[in-house]
Every structure is written in structure tokens, then in C-alpha cells.
Design a protein around this motif. Structure first.
Motif, short mmCIF file in Angstrom:
data_model
loop_
_atom_site.label_atom_id
_atom_site.label_comp_id
_atom_site.label_asym_id
_atom_site.label_seq_id
_atom_site.Cartn_x
_atom_site.Cartn_y
_atom_site.Cartn_z
N GLY A 138 43.61 -13.50 14.88
CA GLY A 138 42.61 -14.19 15.68
C GLY A 138 41.63 -14.89 14.76
N THR A 139 40.61 -15.49 15.34
CA THR A 139 39.58 -16.19 14.57
C THR A 139 38.26 -15.43 14.71
N PRO A 140 37.26 -15.79 13.91
CA PRO A 140 35.95 -15.12 14.05
C PRO A 140 35.36 -15.26 15.44
N THR A 185 34.85 -6.93 6.73
CA THR A 185 35.00 -8.15 5.92
C THR A 185 35.66 -7.89 4.56
N GLU A 186 35.97 -6.64 4.27
CA GLU A 186 36.63 -6.30 3.01
C GLU A 186 37.85 -5.42 3.28
N GLY A 205 39.88 -17.45 8.87
CA GLY A 205 38.90 -18.53 8.99
C GLY A 205 39.56 -19.87 9.20
N ALA A 206 38.75 -20.92 9.21
CA ALA A 206 39.25 -22.28 9.42
C ALA A 206 40.21 -22.70 8.32
N ASP A 207 40.05 -22.10 7.11
CA ASP A 207 40.93 -22.45 5.99
C ASP A 207 42.23 -21.66 5.99
N GLY A 208 42.44 -20.80 7.00
CA GLY A 208 43.66 -20.02 7.12
C GLY A 208 43.66 -18.74 6.34
N ARG A 209 42.60 -18.48 5.60
CA ARG A 209 42.54 -17.26 4.79
C ARG A 209 42.04 -16.08 5.62
#
Length: 349
Positions: free
Chosen positions: A239-241, A297-298, A264-268
């Protein structure tokens, strides 16, 4: 009436058992002593007046020759030396040194044709006087093939014919009559292992290459990579944020990995949400709460080229083991997901 089998290991056998154990320990002690003698011989410098070349010197010459060989190492020997030779050849082949075993009697009946220009022969004979080796030794001399010999006698026919004689110490056999090849066989085998492992280290032979030569069995399983077991593509729970908590629950339910990766938007991969994270926030509004609000986030991740066994170690390393790992490429983009059940099914665990 059926006669019952005699009991195994009853008290009356205790005296014989002690004798047997003592004999077994004597065998191990004698073979260990032979190996220690050989290790000392490898380290020993040349001595004035000694016609026997130092084992360490000839060993390094053999390594240098085998490591630059254009062809294969052709191993040969007969009897117990032949059996040991077959094992040495197998170890050489499985650790990256091209090799083949040729039986000396078969060599005399056509298998000399297996020896090609650029090959080297590794011949084993405890006495160095094995008559069956004569034709294959003569063939190496006739066609200029390198001949390396493992024997105990420098004055033997085989040692004198060899380009590189590896003279192992003439240690007592473990057999009480001093006849059955025991200590000498163990020393031949150990020296062959030393040749194979040193060549492996010289070549920088990797676990990846090792796995290519060992695809089956327990060893092959342990050498499998994460990329061989991971799930790819649309099966990954992602999913996305901005994904709502309601959608997170739906995605995790559909994919059944017990987690969802957040990209994220960069695919990472920028976060991870687990079942535990969900349980802690179920009192929140399912539509207003976003993935970014609750994600870790980690997260712990792995790469596709990591050994599956190492991935399992990562899963179990924490106080509370995890069941799934996202697999990221070099840019941090998810390329797969690995579940502990995949490792269990593959026999890695």
C-alpha cells in the motif's frame, strides 16, 4: 515356540565392551598421531643430507600446478588407495577443481584415452610399487603430463617417476598386525582434502558456486537463496502512506502474510504494518487513519541473494520472531516477500 533373541548389551558383556572401546580408542589415537606427523612434515624445512623433499615444498608446488592447470586432475589408485582416490576426486570436483577418476586397470584397457593434453595425474600408492599403475605412469611420461604422487617412500618407483612426489610420513598402521591400510589411508584422505580446500581458497570459490554443484539433499537446501523461495508480483501485500486503515485490513486479509509493506512515490519500501500494529489501533477511525500513522519506518528486510538459512536467522534473531520478510533490490524497491512457512516447506528450518 519361538525363541527370544539374546539380550543386547547385558552386564556379562561389560568386560568385553571395555576391551572393545580401548581398541577403538587405540585406532583413533594412532590415526590422529599419523595426521599430526603429516602436519609437522608440512611445516618442516629442508634438512641437509635428506634426499626426501620437504612435504611443504612439494605440496605448494602441487597447488601452484593444479591451480593453473588447463585440463583436469586425473586421480588414480587401486585397492584402498583407489577408494581414497575416488573420494579425493569427488571433493576436488565439488569444490571447483575439474577432475575425474580413472581406474588403473581400466586405463590399461582403453581408458588412457581419457587423459588429454593439459591434464595432470594424481596417483596414490602407499608403497609406491603398485604394478597396476605402470601403464598410466608411463603414459604421463610419454606425453609430458604432470604426475603428482602421494606415497610414503621417496625411493619407490612411483615417487622417482613423479614430477611432484608428496611423501607422507610412514606412520604405523592402526591395525594390530600393521598390515591393513588404516592410518595410511586416513593420511592420504586428509592430504587430498588439504589439496582440495587450499585450491578452493586460492580460487575464491563461493557458496553460490558450491550450491551449483550441490543442488540436491540437505546441503543443497541450506544453500538455496531467498530469490528461490520468495513470492513475487501481485501477491505482495503493498500500500501507500495514504492507504486508509480499512484498506490496510482488506489488503492484509486478502494476501494473508500477516503484514503489509508501505511504498513511497519512488517505489521504495518506507514502512511496514503487521498484525500486531493493527491490533493496537483498532479503536481508531478506519477511514481517517492512514498507513503512515501506524507503520514501522524501520522494518527488517532482506535481499534476494541472501542465503535462505540466513533469512531464517534474521527472522528468529529478535526477542519476538517475525514470520515475513520483504525482499528489496539494491534500490530499496520490494521485489518479493518471504514467509517462514516457505522456509519450512523447503526444509531450510
Amino acid at each position: 515356540m519361538t525363541q527370544s533373541a539374546p539380550p543386547i548389551g547385558n552386564a556379562s558383556d561389560s568386560g568385553q565392551s571395555d576391551t572393545d572401546i580401548a581398541a577403538a580408542c587405540r585406532v583413533l589415537a594412532r590415526e590422529t598421531d599419523g595426521l599430526m606427523q603429516m602436519a609437522a612434515a608440512l611445516r618442516a624445512p629442508a634438512r641437509d643430507g635428506d634426499d626426501t623433499p620437504p612435504l611443504g615444498e612439494t605440496f605448494t608446488r602441487a597447488i601452484a600446478a593444479f591451480s593453473t592447470l588447463a585440463g583436469r586432475v586425473v586421480v588414480t589408485g587401486i585397492g584402498k588407495s583407489g577408494q581414497i582416490g575416488r573420494k579425493i576426486q569427488s571433493t576436488l570436483a565439488s569444490t571447483g577443481t575439474p577432475s575425474v577418476f580413472v581406474h588403473p586397470s581400466e586405463a590399461s584397457h582403453g581408458d588412457l584415452g581419457m587423459l588429454q593434453p593439459g591434464d595432470a595425474v594424481l596417483a596414490l600408492s602407499n608403497s609406491g610399487e603398485t604394478a597396476e599403475l605402470a601403464d598410466i605412469v608411463a603414459h604421463t611420461r610419454r606425453y609430458g603430463l604432470l604426475l603428482v604422487a602421494i606415497t610414503t617412500r621417496i625411493e619407490s618407483t612411483l615417487a622417482r617417476a613423479a614430477d611432484i612426489p608428496l611423501i607422507i610420513p610412514d606412520a604405523p598402521e592402526a591395525c594390530p598386525m600393521g598390515l591393513a591400510p588404516t592410518t595410511s589411508s586416513m593420511m592420504q584422505l586428509a592430504l587430498g582434502d588439504a589439496l582440495a580446500v587450499v585450491l578452493l581458497e586460492r580460487r575464491g570459490f563461493s557458496a553460490t558456486e558450491f550450491s551449483i554443484f550441490h543442488p540436491g539433499g540437505r546441503l543443497g537446501t541450506r544453500l538455496r537463496r531467498v530469490a528461490d523461495l520468495m513470492h513475487r508480483g501481485g501477491i505482495m501485500p503493498l500500500g501507500t502512506p495514504d492507504t486508509s486503515l480499512r484498506q490496510v485490513i482488506m489488503e492484509m486479509t486478502r494476501k494473508a502474510f500477516g503484514c503489509m509493506g508501505v511504498v513511497g512515490a519512488d517505489g521504495r519500501l518506507c514502512g511496514l504494518i503487521t498484525d500486531g500494529d493493527l491490533r493496537r489501533v483498532l479503536d481508531r477511525d478506519l477511514d481517517l487513519t492512514r498507513a503512515a500513522d501506524i507503520m514501522n519506518t524501520e522494518p527488517l528486510t532482506t535481499g534476494p541473494d541472501v542465503l535462505a538459512a540466513e533469512a531464517l536467522r534474521l527472522m528468529n534473531a529478535r526477542a519476538r520472531p517475525i514470520t515475513s520478510l520483504f525482499v528489496l533490490d539494491g534500490e530499496g524497491v520490494p521485489v518479493g516477500i518471504l514467509h517462514v512457512h516457505d522456509l519450512l516447506r523447503a526444509g531450510v528450518a
